[in-house]
Scaffold this active site. Structure first.
Site, PDB file in Angstrom:
ATOM      1  N   LYS A 178       0.826  -1.213   0.000  1.00 43.89           N
ATOM      2  CA  LYS A 178       0.000   0.000   0.000  1.00 43.89           C
ATOM      3  C   LYS A 178       0.861   1.264   0.000  1.00 43.89           C
ATOM      4  CE  LYS A 178      -1.695  -1.560   3.828  1.00 43.89           C
ATOM      5  NZ  LYS A 178      -2.448  -1.884   5.053  1.00 43.89           N
ATOM      6  N   THR A 211      -6.754  10.217   8.125  1.00 47.10           N
ATOM      7  CA  THR A 211      -6.560   8.961   7.381  1.00 47.10           C
ATOM      8  C   THR A 211      -6.555   7.745   8.294  1.00 47.10           C
ATOM      9  OG1 THR A 211      -4.179   9.247   7.589  1.00 47.10           O
ATOM     10  CG2 THR A 211      -5.186  10.118   5.593  1.00 47.10           C
ATOM     11  N   GLY A 213      -7.302   4.481   9.896  1.00 42.83           N
ATOM     12  CA  GLY A 213      -8.115   3.317   9.532  1.00 42.83           C
ATOM     13  C   GLY A 213      -8.141   2.969   8.057  1.00 42.83           C
ATOM     14  N   GLY A 215      -5.905   1.442   6.260  1.00 40.76           N
ATOM     15  CA  GLY A 215      -5.376   0.095   5.987  1.00 40.76           C
ATOM     16  C   GLY A 215      -6.359  -0.990   6.395  1.00 40.76           C
ATOM     17  N   CYS A 216      -6.952  -0.826   7.605  1.00 40.84           N
ATOM     18  CA  CYS A 216      -7.949  -1.806   8.071  1.00 40.84           C
ATOM     19  C   CYS A 216      -9.118  -1.852   7.089  1.00 40.84           C
ATOM     20  CB  CYS A 216      -8.493  -1.409   9.440  1.00 40.84           C
ATOM     21  SG  CYS A 216      -7.231  -1.315  10.723  1.00 40.84           S
TER      22      CYS A 216
HETATM   23  N1  LIG Z   1      -4.308  10.628   1.422  1.00 45.86           N
HETATM   24  C1  LIG Z   1      -4.587   9.545   0.681  1.00 45.86           C
HETATM   25  N2  LIG Z   1      -5.204   9.664  -0.524  1.00 45.86           N
HETATM   26  C2  LIG Z   1      -5.522   8.585  -1.254  1.00 45.86           C
HETATM   27  N3  LIG Z   1      -5.259   7.324  -0.865  1.00 45.86           N
HETATM   28  C3  LIG Z   1      -4.658   7.139   0.311  1.00 45.86           C
HETATM   29  C4  LIG Z   1      -4.263   8.218   1.147  1.00 45.86           C
HETATM   30  N4  LIG Z   1      -3.667   7.703   2.272  1.00 45.86           N
HETATM   31  C5  LIG Z   1      -3.696   6.376   2.148  1.00 45.86           C
HETATM   32  N5  LIG Z   1      -4.277   6.021   0.967  1.00 45.86           N
HETATM   33  C6  LIG Z   1      -4.568   4.670   0.514  1.00 45.86           C
HETATM   34  O1  LIG Z   1      -5.190   4.009   1.623  1.00 45.86           O
HETATM   35  C7  LIG Z   1      -4.889   2.627   1.595  1.00 45.86           C
HETATM   36  C8  LIG Z   1      -4.174   2.236   2.883  1.00 45.86           C
HETATM   37  O2  LIG Z   1      -2.810   2.574   2.726  1.00 45.86           O
HETATM   38  P1  LIG Z   1      -1.806   2.968   3.856  1.00 45.86           P
HETATM   39  O3  LIG Z   1      -0.458   2.894   3.244  1.00 45.86           O
HETATM   40  O4  LIG Z   1      -2.250   4.258   4.448  1.00 45.86           O
HETATM   41  O5  LIG Z   1      -2.039   1.761   4.862  1.00 45.86           O
HETATM   42  P2  LIG Z   1      -1.835   1.686   6.392  1.00 45.86           P
HETATM   43  O6  LIG Z   1      -0.582   2.418   6.769  1.00 45.86           O
HETATM   44  O7  LIG Z   1      -1.951   0.279   6.786  1.00 45.86           O
HETATM   45  O8  LIG Z   1      -3.098   2.489   6.885  1.00 45.86           O
HETATM   46  P3  LIG Z   1      -3.521   2.811   8.377  1.00 45.86           P
HETATM   47  O9  LIG Z   1      -2.235   2.679   9.165  1.00 45.86           O
HETATM   48  O10 LIG Z   1      -4.085   4.187   8.359  1.00 45.86           O
HETATM   49  O11 LIG Z   1      -4.544   1.806   8.763  1.00 45.86           O
HETATM   50  C9  LIG Z   1      -4.029   2.419   0.329  1.00 45.86           C
HETATM   51  O12 LIG Z   1      -4.881   2.084  -0.735  1.00 45.86           O
HETATM   52  C10 LIG Z   1      -3.392   3.811   0.134  1.00 45.86           C
HETATM   53  O13 LIG Z   1      -2.980   4.042  -1.189  1.00 45.86           O
HETATM   54  C1  LIG Z   2      -7.202  -2.031  16.854  1.00 46.79           C
HETATM   55  C2  LIG Z   2      -6.363  -1.420  15.783  1.00 46.79           C
HETATM   56  N1  LIG Z   2      -6.118  -2.120  14.646  1.00 46.79           N
HETATM   57  C3  LIG Z   2      -5.387  -1.555  13.667  1.00 46.79           C
HETATM   58  C4  LIG Z   2      -4.877  -0.290  13.779  1.00 46.79           C
HETATM   59  C5  LIG Z   2      -4.047   0.306  12.665  1.00 46.79           C
HETATM   60  O1  LIG Z   2      -4.668   1.437  12.117  1.00 46.79           O
HETATM   61  P1  LIG Z   2      -3.903   2.856  11.999  1.00 46.79           P
HETATM   62  O2  LIG Z   2      -2.568   2.545  11.410  1.00 46.79           O
HETATM   63  O3  LIG Z   2      -4.772   3.708  11.146  1.00 46.79           O
HETATM   64  O4  LIG Z   2      -3.734   3.421  13.391  1.00 46.79           O
HETATM   65  C6  LIG Z   2      -5.159   0.413  14.976  1.00 46.79           C
HETATM   66  N2  LIG Z   2      -4.700   1.664  15.183  1.00 46.79           N
HETATM   67  N3  LIG Z   2      -5.895  -0.176  15.949  1.00 46.79           N
END
Ligand SMILES: Nc1ncnc2c1ncn2[C@@H]1O[C@H](COP(=O)(O)OP(=O)(O)OP(=O)(O)O)[C@@H](O)[C@H]1O
Ligand SMILES: Cc1ncc(COP(=O)(O)O)c(N)n1
Length: 270
Positions: A178, A211, A213, A215-216
């Site tokens: 991602k 932003t 959530g 990834g979840c």
């Molecule tokens: N500002 C943004 N605009 C468009 N797409 C985004 C943006 N930020 C994240 N994404 C998309 O969101 C999805 C999750 O990616 P990300 O790399 O943020 O994962 P993550 O770090 O596991 O997320 P989180 O930690 O917030 O749960 C991917 O499809 C990424 O391309």
């Molecule tokens: C319970 C739980 N699961 C997953 C994430 C990751 O999400 P994020 O990277 O957006 O904090 C989180 N913060 N909390």
């Protein structure tokens, strides 16, 4: 009454008291897709838009009992894993998945929260690599997780390709790296590798600090689309479209990074 054949998905993940990530994000994402969501809770986090202040793990037995309760009565068409916290829970979840016939499994290898809290103990990374990941159909690491899983630090598109190939060799047939953590031209581009080709999944960058959530929700949306019968590649593209849309309706709540608007796209549809 709705028909009894509504698709069902299971999330095996942690709770986020702030309602932005974890099982709360997963259930909202499943509901948006008209998929019935079921849960095996792994841990409870005290968390808000600013950080995680406490984590309490459930026992592996409690996690297994939840999976069995859902499986033996309701059943499910797909499942996703999120925050698993420790090697014991990974071991139990892996055993449960290994016993399923033809499971459609999305593994989100959650390691660290956006606010910097540790969500997977360091000594559990090996269990994630050797036990759980080979059971997945789709694996969704972010930049940091891809670096840990591959041992490659990512600074260029060539690095992403190399990391995707190294992670693929852990045994999961579809790897989606991602791009929320990439910068410059790569910002927001996700890379899909199926052992033959690397495809770019690209929508547009949404200029918001809210932003939490993403990834979840992406992995939950992939699981929902697998439950609906889509092939893995189509499920990933549809999930990317959903997350982009929900980011466009992100919520400015709390003092830190707010959650994406999981169900706001529905309002736009009228
Ligand atoms: N500002 C943004 N605009 C468009 N797409 C985004 C943006 N930020 C994240 N994404 C998309 O969101 C999805 C999750 O990616 P990300 O790399 O943020 O994962 P993550 O770090 O596991 O997320 P989180 O930690 O917030 O749960 C991917 O499809 C990424 O391309
Ligand atoms: C319970 C739980 N699961 C997953 C994430 C990751 O999400 P994020 O990277 O957006 O904090 C989180 N913060 N909390």
């Amino acid at each position: 009454m709705l028909p009894g054949n509504i698709p069902v998905a299971l999330t095996i993940a942690g709770s986020d008291s702030g309602g932005g990530a974890g099982i709360q994000a997963d259930l909202k994402t499943f509901a948006f897709h008209r998929v019935h969501g079921t849960v095996a809770l792994t841990c409870v986090t005290a968390q808000n838009t600013q950080g995680v202040t406490r984590v309490d793990a459930l026992t592996p037995e409690a996690v297994m009992a939840q999976i069995e309760a859902v499986q033996t009565d309701i059943g499910f068409d797909s499942l996703k894993t999120g925050m698993l916290l420790n090697a014991e829970i990974i071991d139990t979840v892996s055993q449960a998945i290994a016993a399923l016939p033809n499971p459609k499994v999305v593994v989100d290898p959650v390691m660290v929260s956006r606010t910097g809290a540790i969500l997977l103990e360091a000594e559990a990374i090996a269990a994630m690599q050797t036990q759980l990941i080979p059971l997945g159909q789709v694996l969704t690491p972010n930049r940091y997780e891809a670096e840990i899983l591959s041992g490659i630090s990512i600074h260029s598109e060539a690095d992403i390709h190399q990391a995707a190939q190294a992670i693929f060799r852990l045994g999961c047939p579809h790897v989606l790296i991602k791009g929320g953590g990439f910068s410059g031209e790569l910002r927001g581009i996700d890379f899909w590798y199926d052992g033959e080709r690397i495809l770019k999944l690209q929508t547009h960058w949404v200029n918001t600090p809210h932003t939490h959530g993403t990834g979840c929700s992406l992995s939950a949306a992939i699981a929902a689309n697998l439950a609906l019968g889509y092939a893995p590649g189509d499920a990933a593209q549809r999930a990317k479209d959903y997350v982009t849309c929900a980011l466009g309706s992100a919520l400015s709540i709390g003092q830190g990074q707010g959650p994406i608007g999981h169900w706001y796209p529905l309002l736009k549809q009228g």
